[in-house]
Enzyme design. Structure first.
Site, mmCIF file in Angstrom:
data_model
loop_
_atom_site.group_PDB
_atom_site.id
_atom_site.type_symbol
_atom_site.label_atom_id
_atom_site.label_comp_id
_atom_site.label_asym_id
_atom_site.label_seq_id
_atom_site.Cartn_x
_atom_site.Cartn_y
_atom_site.Cartn_z
ATOM 1 N N ASN A 9 60.384 14.739 30.161
ATOM 2 C CA ASN A 9 61.095 14.987 28.905
ATOM 3 C C ASN A 9 62.111 16.093 29.158
ATOM 4 O O ASN A 9 61.750 17.260 29.261
ATOM 5 C CB ASN A 9 60.063 15.397 27.831
ATOM 6 C CG ASN A 9 60.723 15.802 26.524
ATOM 7 O OD1 ASN A 9 61.920 15.582 26.317
ATOM 8 N ND2 ASN A 9 59.947 16.409 25.631
ATOM 9 N N TRP A 10 63.376 15.691 29.252
ATOM 10 C CA TRP A 10 64.417 16.676 29.593
ATOM 11 C C TRP A 10 64.804 17.543 28.401
ATOM 12 O O TRP A 10 65.556 18.494 28.555
ATOM 13 C CB TRP A 10 65.668 15.963 30.113
ATOM 14 C CG TRP A 10 65.496 15.280 31.429
ATOM 15 C CD1 TRP A 10 64.345 15.170 32.183
ATOM 16 C CD2 TRP A 10 66.519 14.619 32.183
ATOM 17 N NE1 TRP A 10 64.603 14.479 33.333
ATOM 18 C CE2 TRP A 10 65.930 14.122 33.370
ATOM 19 C CE3 TRP A 10 67.879 14.387 31.970
ATOM 20 C CZ2 TRP A 10 66.653 13.418 34.333
ATOM 21 C CZ3 TRP A 10 68.597 13.684 32.928
ATOM 22 C CH2 TRP A 10 67.989 13.211 34.100
ATOM 23 N N LYS A 11 64.356 17.176 27.205
ATOM 24 C CA LYS A 11 64.719 17.897 25.978
ATOM 25 C C LYS A 11 66.255 18.000 25.867
ATOM 26 O O LYS A 11 66.951 17.102 26.328
ATOM 27 C CB LYS A 11 64.026 19.253 25.937
ATOM 28 C CG LYS A 11 62.511 19.105 26.204
ATOM 29 C CD LYS A 11 61.705 20.287 25.844
ATOM 30 C CE LYS A 11 60.235 20.008 26.170
ATOM 31 N NZ LYS A 11 59.342 21.053 25.738
ATOM 32 N N HIS A 94 57.139 14.238 18.861
ATOM 33 C CA HIS A 94 56.991 15.441 19.694
ATOM 34 C C HIS A 94 56.813 16.660 18.785
ATOM 35 O O HIS A 94 57.407 16.736 17.718
ATOM 36 C CB HIS A 94 58.232 15.606 20.582
ATOM 37 C CG HIS A 94 58.044 16.671 21.618
ATOM 38 N ND1 HIS A 94 58.180 18.008 21.330
ATOM 39 C CD2 HIS A 94 57.682 16.589 22.928
ATOM 40 C CE1 HIS A 94 57.915 18.709 22.433
ATOM 41 N NE2 HIS A 94 57.616 17.871 23.412
ATOM 42 N N GLU A 96 58.003 19.539 18.863
ATOM 43 C CA GLU A 96 59.240 20.250 18.506
ATOM 44 C C GLU A 96 59.928 19.560 17.334
ATOM 45 O O GLU A 96 60.549 20.202 16.494
ATOM 46 C CB GLU A 96 60.165 20.341 19.737
ATOM 47 C CG GLU A 96 59.631 21.381 20.719
ATOM 48 C CD GLU A 96 60.036 21.162 22.165
ATOM 49 O OE1 GLU A 96 60.942 20.363 22.441
ATOM 50 O OE2 GLU A 96 59.406 21.817 23.035
ATOM 51 N N GLU A 166 49.329 16.864 23.633
ATOM 52 C CA GLU A 166 50.099 18.056 23.984
ATOM 53 C C GLU A 166 49.741 19.200 23.041
ATOM 54 O O GLU A 166 50.289 19.295 21.927
ATOM 55 C CB GLU A 166 51.601 17.778 23.840
ATOM 56 C CG GLU A 166 52.142 16.742 24.792
ATOM 57 C CD GLU A 166 53.616 16.998 25.087
ATOM 58 O OE1 GLU A 166 53.929 17.204 26.246
ATOM 59 O OE2 GLU A 166 54.416 17.009 24.139
ATOM 60 N N GLY A 172 55.716 24.716 27.128
ATOM 61 C CA GLY A 172 56.766 25.656 27.515
ATOM 62 C C GLY A 172 56.305 27.098 27.639
ATOM 63 O O GLY A 172 57.131 28.014 27.679
ATOM 64 N N SER A 212 53.043 22.538 29.876
ATOM 65 C CA SER A 212 53.122 23.403 31.062
ATOM 66 C C SER A 212 52.560 22.753 32.323
ATOM 67 O O SER A 212 51.945 23.424 33.151
ATOM 68 C CB SER A 212 52.453 24.757 30.797
ATOM 69 O OG SER A 212 53.150 25.455 29.791
ATOM 70 N N GLY A 233 57.706 18.577 30.751
ATOM 71 C CA GLY A 233 58.953 19.101 30.209
ATOM 72 C C GLY A 233 59.728 19.851 31.279
ATOM 73 O O GLY A 233 60.409 19.248 32.107
ATOM 74 N N GLY A 234 59.597 21.177 31.290
ATOM 75 C CA GLY A 234 60.369 22.043 32.187
ATOM 76 C C GLY A 234 60.401 21.570 33.637
ATOM 77 O O GLY A 234 61.476 21.523 34.251
#
Ligand code: PGA
Length: 255
Positions: A9-11, A94, A96, A166, A172, A212, A233-234
């Site tokens: 997930n590149w956001k 998600h 967010e 999640e 994150g 994470s 993600g990151g």
């Protein structure tokens, strides 16, 4: 062979040019084994150029969000019909989007049904916040979300569904969930799907962990019974790290 699904997930990172560079670096790093499916979820504007660039046998594309209507006066939104042919997967719900854009379970249920209607494979995200976690309510919150989010789909629609557990506090932060705490929630998710939609649906739903995930902790989740993959993600923006996570999935799929 235990099939694994690894989703990046590149956001809100990387425009089309940078996205193309990352994909070519990833293509060098990643050897995709038949036991592993790798899905990249870039921003919407990257989907069209990447769909032309990637080799679909190696990498698949997903969107990070979708509207529930097919068309209309919804400024700034992207419909599931528009994603057909560009993406095979879509992330729905998600945390967010829930926290920053006010998406509730009712809206998420509509989005999930819309994705299925257009043959997009949904990756439904569920997870508790820190307060609920501290109060021992993780499982209850996750199962309540899951049940509400699945309200508008039928047993036939369950084919291709992935659910990503999640924990919001793990996203994150570097504060990833202990695999021992993840295992019972993953099995509760599968059990709930089985209770709602029957044995086949419970067996076929793919349950992922996200929050994470990095190249060091990935295999601890991938080797847990019931964990079918990861939502990253990151670390998905770093070709070395993401490549190492895919390698860990390959090993787990062979064991
Ligand atoms: P993270 O994000 O891996 O950076 O924690 C996961 C996600 O939000 O899907």
């Amino acid at each position: 062979m235990a099939k694994k699904l690894i989703v990046g997930n590149w956001k809100m990172n990387l425009g089309p040019h940078q996205a193309g560079l990352l994909v070519s670096r990833l293509s060098d790093k990643i050897t995709v084994h038949p036991g592993v499916t790798v899905v990249l979820c870039p921003p919407f504007v990257d989907l069209h150029p990447l769909a032309k660039e990637i080799k679909a046998d190696k990498l698949k594309l997903g969107a990070q969000n979708v509207h529930y209507r097919d068309e209309g006066a919804y400024t700034g939104e992207i419909s599931p019909a528009m994603l057909s042919g560009l993406a095979q997967y879509v992330i729905v719900g998600h945390s967010e989007r829930r926290a920053q854009f006010g998406e509730d379970d009712k809206l998420i249920a509509l989005k999930l049904a819309a994705a299925v209607r257009h043959d997009l494979k949904p990756i439904l995200c569920v997870g508790e916040n820190l307060l609920d976690h501290q109060h021992g309510l993780s499982q209850k919150v996750v199962i309540d979300q899951l049940t509400a989010d699945l309200a508008m789909v039928t047993a036939e629609d369950m084919h291709g569904l992935a659910v990503a557990y999640e924990p919001v506090w793990a996203i994150g932060t570097g504060n990833f969930a202990r695999p021992d705490d993840v295992a019972p929630i993953v099995s509760a998710i599968k059990q709930t799907v089985e209770e709602l939609y029957g044995e086949a649906a419970g067996m076929n739903v793919q349950v992922l962990y996200g929050g994470s995930v990095d190249e060091h902790n990935a295999s601890a989740y991938l080797t847990l019974p019931g964990v079918d993959g990861l939502l990253v993600g990151g670390a998905s923006l770093n070709p070395e790290q993401f490549g190492a996570i895919v390698t860990a999935a390959t090993k787990a799929s062979q064991s």
